[in-house]
Motif scaffolding. Structure first.
Motif, short mmCIF file in Angstrom:
data_model
loop_
_atom_site.label_atom_id
_atom_site.label_comp_id
_atom_site.label_asym_id
_atom_site.label_seq_id
_atom_site.Cartn_x
_atom_site.Cartn_y
_atom_site.Cartn_z
N MET A 1 -72.75 -10.95 -16.20
CA MET A 1 -72.44 -10.97 -17.64
C MET A 1 -72.83 -9.64 -18.29
SD MET A 1 -70.95 -13.77 -18.08
CE MET A 1 -70.80 -13.88 -19.84
N ILE A 2 -74.04 -9.14 -17.91
CA ILE A 2 -74.49 -7.84 -18.43
C ILE A 2 -73.49 -6.76 -18.03
CG2 ILE A 2 -76.28 -6.04 -18.16
CD1 ILE A 2 -78.34 -8.31 -17.83
N MET A 3 -73.07 -6.81 -16.75
CA MET A 3 -72.15 -5.79 -16.23
C MET A 3 -70.79 -5.87 -16.93
SD MET A 3 -71.21 -5.20 -12.27
CE MET A 3 -69.68 -6.11 -12.26
N LEU A 4 -70.30 -7.08 -17.13
CA LEU A 4 -69.00 -7.25 -17.81
C LEU A 4 -69.06 -6.78 -19.25
CD1 LEU A 4 -67.88 -10.69 -16.35
CD2 LEU A 4 -66.79 -8.48 -15.94
N PHE A 5 -70.17 -7.07 -19.91
CA PHE A 5 -70.36 -6.62 -21.29
C PHE A 5 -70.31 -5.10 -21.37
CE2 PHE A 5 -73.79 -4.93 -24.09
CZ PHE A 5 -73.16 -5.10 -25.31
N LEU A 6 -71.04 -4.45 -20.42
CA LEU A 6 -71.05 -2.98 -20.39
C LEU A 6 -69.67 -2.43 -20.02
CD1 LEU A 6 -74.47 -2.22 -18.75
CD2 LEU A 6 -73.72 -1.44 -20.97
N SER A 7 -69.01 -3.10 -19.06
CA SER A 7 -67.67 -2.64 -18.65
C SER A 7 -66.71 -2.70 -19.83
CB SER A 7 -67.13 -3.52 -17.51
OG SER A 7 -68.00 -3.50 -16.43
N GLY A 8 -66.82 -3.80 -20.60
CA GLY A 8 -65.97 -3.93 -21.79
C GLY A 8 -66.24 -2.82 -22.78
N MET A 9 -67.54 -2.49 -22.95
CA MET A 9 -67.91 -1.43 -23.90
C MET A 9 -67.37 -0.08 -23.44
SD MET A 9 -71.62 -1.06 -25.59
CE MET A 9 -72.48 0.11 -24.61
N ILE A 10 -67.52 0.20 -22.15
CA ILE A 10 -67.03 1.47 -21.60
C ILE A 10 -65.51 1.54 -21.74
CG2 ILE A 10 -66.77 2.80 -19.44
CD1 ILE A 10 -69.58 2.99 -20.51
N ALA A 11 -64.84 0.42 -21.43
CA ALA A 11 -63.37 0.39 -21.54
C ALA A 11 -62.94 0.66 -22.97
CB ALA A 11 -62.85 -0.97 -21.07
N MET A 12 -63.67 0.09 -23.93
CA MET A 12 -63.37 0.31 -25.36
C MET A 12 -63.50 1.79 -25.71
SD MET A 12 -62.71 -2.43 -27.27
CE MET A 12 -63.46 -2.26 -28.87
N ILE A 13 -64.62 2.38 -25.24
CA ILE A 13 -64.87 3.80 -25.53
C ILE A 13 -63.74 4.65 -24.95
CG2 ILE A 13 -66.35 5.77 -24.94
CD1 ILE A 13 -68.74 3.84 -25.08
N ILE A 14 -63.45 4.41 -23.68
CA ILE A 14 -62.46 5.25 -23.00
C ILE A 14 -61.06 5.03 -23.56
CG2 ILE A 14 -61.34 5.65 -20.75
CD1 ILE A 14 -64.13 5.19 -19.50
N LEU A 15 -60.66 3.77 -23.71
CA LEU A 15 -59.29 3.50 -24.15
C LEU A 15 -59.05 3.85 -25.60
CD1 LEU A 15 -58.59 0.15 -22.31
CD2 LEU A 15 -57.62 2.37 -21.78
N ARG A 16 -59.92 3.34 -26.48
CA ARG A 16 -59.67 3.55 -27.91
C ARG A 16 -60.14 4.92 -28.37
NH1 ARG A 16 -61.80 -0.86 -31.69
NH2 ARG A 16 -61.02 0.70 -33.14
N ALA B 1 -72.17 5.36 -21.40
CA ALA B 1 -72.10 4.96 -22.81
C ALA B 1 -73.08 5.76 -23.65
CB ALA B 1 -72.40 3.47 -22.93
N LEU B 2 -74.33 5.89 -23.17
CA LEU B 2 -75.34 6.62 -23.95
C LEU B 2 -75.02 8.11 -24.03
CD1 LEU B 2 -78.62 4.83 -22.75
CD2 LEU B 2 -77.61 4.72 -25.01
N THR B 3 -74.45 8.65 -22.95
CA THR B 3 -74.05 10.07 -22.95
C THR B 3 -72.93 10.29 -23.98
OG1 THR B 3 -74.67 10.32 -20.63
CG2 THR B 3 -73.16 11.96 -21.51
N TYR B 4 -71.99 9.38 -24.03
CA TYR B 4 -70.89 9.51 -25.00
C TYR B 4 -71.42 9.48 -26.43
CZ TYR B 4 -66.82 8.63 -27.83
OH TYR B 4 -65.87 8.73 -28.81
N PHE B 5 -72.32 8.54 -26.73
CA PHE B 5 -72.88 8.45 -28.09
C PHE B 5 -73.65 9.72 -28.43
CE2 PHE B 5 -72.95 3.64 -27.25
CZ PHE B 5 -71.69 3.49 -27.84
N LEU B 6 -74.32 10.29 -27.44
CA LEU B 6 -75.12 11.50 -27.64
C LEU B 6 -74.21 12.69 -27.97
CD1 LEU B 6 -78.20 12.13 -27.26
CD2 LEU B 6 -77.61 13.06 -25.05
N LEU B 7 -73.12 12.83 -27.20
CA LEU B 7 -72.19 13.94 -27.43
C LEU B 7 -71.47 13.79 -28.77
CD1 LEU B 7 -70.71 14.29 -23.83
CD2 LEU B 7 -72.35 15.82 -24.92
#
Length: 601
Positions: free
Chosen positions: A247-262, A513-519
């Motif tokens: 569940m943790i992994m899927l939540f993170l995967s969803g977040m990463i997918a959101m960042i990358i796609l949108r 995810a954290l690297t993206y927010f930092l940049l």
């Protein structure tokens, strides 16, 4: 395990054939210090011979020796005298000390460890424990287990001649035996059915050990004879923990997918559409730091070495788990898991040298010799240093867990003779290869970083980053620690492999995810941050081990406490390097990918 493993071929015994019973170390959950079986005044054979051991067995403190027990295939015995000896004050003191510290005796027949059967009165559940207690303490009195009932199970099949041993259970008793002379021989009679326990150490001046042997035929096949030892409760807990980690992994995967796609897709198309200088001047976000994003970090040498050593540990873990899943590291091979981990860590030095050199070359580092030397010696040196100091403490306690200096020398030979040359070989290949191509050039003058919000400060992101990787493994960690510190068998390598995969993916995703927010916040100091945001989970592992120590273990001795925290520090450092290296390498791949997809003037 439906196939025979190399070196663990079944043995057949004919009727009346001698069956050897070997003795192993005395172990205690309370002190964690193993002792040689003959450290206590048990009955000794005329000549004590030690069995040939592997490196893993020696490191685990196993000392397997022969014993005076006489057992023959399918020949039952009742109250057979093992030996009779006078019982002095010094012997009493030794036995009392061992009973107080809850020491267990470990025996082996045909490579099967002795199991004691326990039945839970409330549920009628049968559980098996490794070994049997030296004795018991009741109301301040000490009772010694001086009689053993050895229950052996054998299996017969038309496919082979003779019998195979498929079960070995021990029932210990504390009793007083009567001795009679019959035809010039001493014969003992064991008074069973009397109130248990009877043999009070302080009430006797003579000590006699006796044993029964009971053979039963069994339907258990040789290949599944270890099943009793491996029946682990908590299968449902494992599935629950894996579901939780997924569940943790899927939540993170969803977040990463959101960042990358949108976000990134929108950002890239927006950046690529920018035409006029006015619009370019109003740029915000991660593209602004393109001239600094690959700037050499502070302490770059240490980062390259840490990532290299982390990759070495990742490779070792993956290969060890593959071997375990194939059944090569079965519990029948005592010490095989520890030995294979050590050897694999040694041989994986080539990857450590290669990765650290490739990374150091990205930052145009000139001091490659020092980097390679640090890769070969820094972390292995820390591990060996902790291990050596702990070994001196164990040695001071005269425990069989103390690694002999000859074995210590063999470990140094592995390190200096194999690991170090392989690290240099890996570094040679790494430096020979062309530098990893970066999509953007680094400016001469560093850009000023704007003031950051409190939640983007290093302390906060690093602390938060470690929570999820730790959350993915903590249930499995409980079972692994129970196996190490409570001497239980651990054989759920399927679960462990799944947890490792989840851990690696979680680390990669949280770091990206954290690297993206930092940049996005125009902070380009992501190199160390991506490493530490995952590696901080090791701090949680160490804190968890402290909690486990106070709630699950009843260790009181200083040396045992040092031993526990020393080894858990090594485990935490290993976890630090494993998670940190995955985090940093995945962030590096992520940053290269996003900056490679935009047009930069």
């Amino acid at each position: 395990m439906a196939f025979y493993l190399p070196g663990v071929a079944p043995m057949e015994y004919g009727d009346g054939a001698p069956v050897e019973l070997k003795v192993n170390k005395l172990t205690s959950v309370k002190t964690q210090l193993p002792y040689d079986y003959y450290y206590l005044p048990f009955c000794k054979p005329k000549v004590i011979m030690e069995s040939v051991e592997n490196l893993g067995e020696i490191l685990e403190g196993d000392r397997i020796k022969n014993s005076p027990y006489e057992i023959n295939m399918r020949e039952d015995m009742t109250c057979k005298i093992l030996c009779k000896q006078s019982f002095n004050a010094e012997m009493r003191k030794q036995f009392k000390s061992m009973i107080k510290d809850e020491y267990l005796v470990n025996l082996i027949v045909d490579n099967l460890p002795a199991a004691t059967k326990y039945v839970r009165p409330d549920r009628g559940e049968v559980t098996y424990a490794d070994g049997f207690p030296v004795g018991i303490e009741r109301d301040g009195k000490f009772y010694l287990h001086n009689h053993l009932r050895i229950n052996l199970k054998c299996h017969r099949s038309e496919r082979y001649e003779g019998y195979r041993i498929v079960g070995f259970e021990v029932e210990p008793f504390s009793m007083t035996q009567a001795v009679q002379e019959q035809q010039g021989q001493q014969v003992a009679s064991c008074q069973e059915g009397t109130a248990y326990p009877v043999f009070d150490i302080d009430m006797h001046d003579e000590l006699m050990f006796t044993y029964d042997v009971v053979w039963t035929e069994s339907d258990i096949r040789w290949v599944s004879r270890f099943d009793n030892y491996l029946k682990m409760t908590g299968g449902q807990i494992h599935w629950f923990s894996i579901l939780n980690s997924l569940m943790i992994m899927l939540f993170l995967s969803g977040m990463i997918a959101m960042i990358i796609l949108r976000t990134i897709h929108r950002d890239i198309s927006k950046y690529n559409e920018l035409a006029s200088a006015e619009e370019a001047a109003e740029e915000t976000g991660w593209k602004l730091v393109h001239g600094d994003v690959f700037r050499k970090p502070k302490h770059s040498k240490l980062l390259a070495v840490s990532v290299g050593s982390g990759v070495q540990i990742v490779c070792m873990s993956i290969v060890t788990l593959i071997l375990a899943l194939l059944g090569v590291l079965s519990p029948a091979h005592r010490g095989a898991l520890l030995q294979s981990m050590m050897l694999l860590f040694t041989f994986m030095g080539i990857f450590a040298g290669y990765v650290s050199s490739r990374l150091y070359k990205v930052w145009n580092g000139a001091d490659w010799k020092q980097t390679t030397l640090l890769t070969a010696f820094l972390y292995p040196g820390i591990f060996f240093g902790i291990f050596f100091v702990l070994n001196l403490f164990i040695w001071g306690q005269r425990s069989s867990g103390a690694v002999p200096f000859t074995t210590m020398f063999a470990m140094l030979c592995l390190w200096f003779g194999i690991s170090v040359p392989l690290v240099f070989l890996g570094a040679y290949f790494g430096f020979r290869k062309a530098t990893i191509e970066l999509p953007v050039r680094t400016n001469q003058i560093p850009r000023q970083i704007p003031k950051q919000s409190w939640f983007m400060k290093p302390a906060f992101t690093i602390t938060i980053g470690g929570v999820l990787p730790f959350g993915a493994v903590f249930t499995e960690l409980f079972f692994i620690m129970s196996s190490i510190w409570q001497h239980q068998f651990y054989y759920l390598f399927g679960f462990l492999a799944l947890v490792l995969v989840i851990l690696l993916i979680t680390c990669a995703e949280i770091s990206m995810a954290l690297t993206y927010f930092l940049l996005t916040a125009e902070d380009y100091n992501w190199w160390w941050r991506s490493f530490l945001s995952c590696a901080s989970s090791a701090v949680y592992v160490f804190l968890y081990s402290a909690m486990y120590f106070s709630t699950r273990l009843h260790i009181e001795k200083l040396v045992s406490t040092l031993l526990y925290f020393g080894y858990m520090a090594i485990v935490s450092i290993i976890f630090f390097l494993l998670t940190g290296s995955i985090g940093m390498l995945s962030s590096f791949a992520f940053v290269r990918a996003i900056y490679g997809s935009i047009k930069v003037d």
